[in-house]
Each structure stands twice: as C-alpha cells, then as structure tokens.
Design a protein around this motif. Structure first.
Motif, short mmCIF file in Angstrom:
data_model
loop_
_atom_site.label_atom_id
_atom_site.label_comp_id
_atom_site.label_asym_id
_atom_site.label_seq_id
_atom_site.Cartn_x
_atom_site.Cartn_y
_atom_site.Cartn_z
N SER A 80 -4.30 -46.04 55.77
CA SER A 80 -4.27 -45.28 57.00
C SER A 80 -2.85 -44.84 57.34
CB SER A 80 -4.86 -46.11 58.14
OG SER A 80 -4.84 -45.37 59.34
N TYR A 81 -1.92 -45.75 57.18
CA TYR A 81 -0.51 -45.44 57.45
C TYR A 81 -0.04 -44.31 56.53
CZ TYR A 81 4.47 -46.16 58.26
OH TYR A 81 5.79 -45.99 58.58
N ARG A 82 -0.37 -44.44 55.25
CA ARG A 82 0.03 -43.42 54.28
C ARG A 82 -0.61 -42.07 54.61
NH1 ARG A 82 -2.36 -42.73 48.45
NH2 ARG A 82 -0.96 -41.18 47.58
N ASP A 83 -1.91 -42.06 54.89
CA ASP A 83 -2.60 -40.81 55.23
C ASP A 83 -1.98 -40.18 56.47
OD1 ASP A 83 -4.32 -41.20 53.10
OD2 ASP A 83 -5.99 -41.90 54.34
N HIS A 84 -1.68 -41.01 57.44
CA HIS A 84 -1.09 -40.51 58.68
C HIS A 84 0.30 -39.94 58.45
CE1 HIS A 84 -0.47 -40.60 63.08
NE2 HIS A 84 -1.78 -40.43 63.05
#
Length: 178
Positions: A80-84
């Motif tokens: 999620s952090y990476r996608d964000h």
C-alpha cells in the motif's frame, strides 16, 4: 470551502506539476476563490504541503486489524505504501526530503505500523526505531524504483519488491525470536 476540498485539489495540482508547480494562486484559481481566502485555512505553502502529506497519508489503504497474520499485514502495508508513493511521487519525494511532514506518530500510517509490529513481537521500546528502519527501507526502495535504479521491466521490479518484503518479514521474525 473545506480543508478536504483544499487538500484534494492541492494534491491533484502537486501530482500534475510537483511541489514547484503548486502555488497558493494556482490553488485559489482551481477552487475559484480569492487567494487570500486560502490563508484562513492554511497559513503558508509549507503548511499546505504538510496538510497534503497528512491527508494523503490518511487516505492510504491500511491493513485492517482483522486478525490476519502479521506477515500478511506487513506485506499489505508495504504494498500500500509503495502504491501510494507511486501514485503521488511529488508528494513522497517531498516527504523524503522533509520527513517532518509525516513525523506525527499519531497519524494512522504510524499507528497501523506500530500495531503490526506489536503483533510481530517487536518490544514496545523498539517500536520507534524499528518503524523508522522499515520506513527508510521501503522509502529507499520506492526512490530507487522511481529513479530507475532497479532492473528494467515492471514484472522484474515487482519481483524485486516481493524479495524486499520477504527480507522485512524474515528480519522481523528474527528480531522477535532473538
């Protein structure tokens, strides 16, 4: 005009033109208000950027406290952090250069990470240090990815990120058992 409306519009402008492409005048024009009226909500461009960082981080999909294994929650959090970060590269570049923008440990991002680290067995006195290391690790990966320092091809980059997550999971498992 709400802070949410200001933040959403400012985030879009920052996504389109970077931090340097965001100005109070441009934001006011997008919102169809007088630029001075923005200062009733945020005192400066820096305060606006901090608002963007906090509200954008709050919109990040965080793993729920649903009883799933901590390993799955760590993976979900990292993805999620990476996608964000990939969805908002200008903001995350800013955060990398101004870590104080998301330093408030009361932000949902940090609270979710602390919860997961507790599940993984990280001792309470080590939560801050461990979360800082993980944040630096994943942020470094995202920067390497966005700067083109990883193997070519999205499939290979995704596999490399999966390896990074496995290193995190195994490292946390070793930390809690040692």
């Amino acid at each position: 005009m709400s802070l949410e409306e200001i933040s959403s519009t400012a985030t879009r402008l920052m996504d389109e033109g970077g931090v340097e492409g965001l100005s109070m005048r441009k934001l006011a024009a997008e919102l169809d208000v007088n630029p001075m009226s923005l200062y009733h909500h945020v005192k400066s461009k820096e305060a606006l950027i901090e608002l963007i960082c906090a509200t954008t981080a709050a919109r990040m999909h965080l793993p729920p406290d649903d009883g799933s294994p901590w390993q799955e929650q760590v993976r979900a959090m990292a993805l999620s952090y990476r996608d964000h970060a990939r969805a908002h590269p200008a903001m995350w570049t800013y955060v990398h250069n101004h870590p104080e923008a998301i330093a408030d440990r009361k932000l949902a991002l940090w609270q979710a990470l602390y919860r997961i680290l507790r599940l993984a067995g990280v001792p309470e006195p080590e939560l801050r240090r461990t979360s800082d290391v993980l944040h630096a690790f994943v942020t470094g990966f995202v920067i390497a990815e966005t700067q083109g320092h990883l193997p070519d091809g999205q499939e290979e980059i995704d596999r490399t990120f999966d390896t990074a997550i496995e290193l995190i999971v195994h490292g946390l498992a070793g930390l809690s058992s040692g």
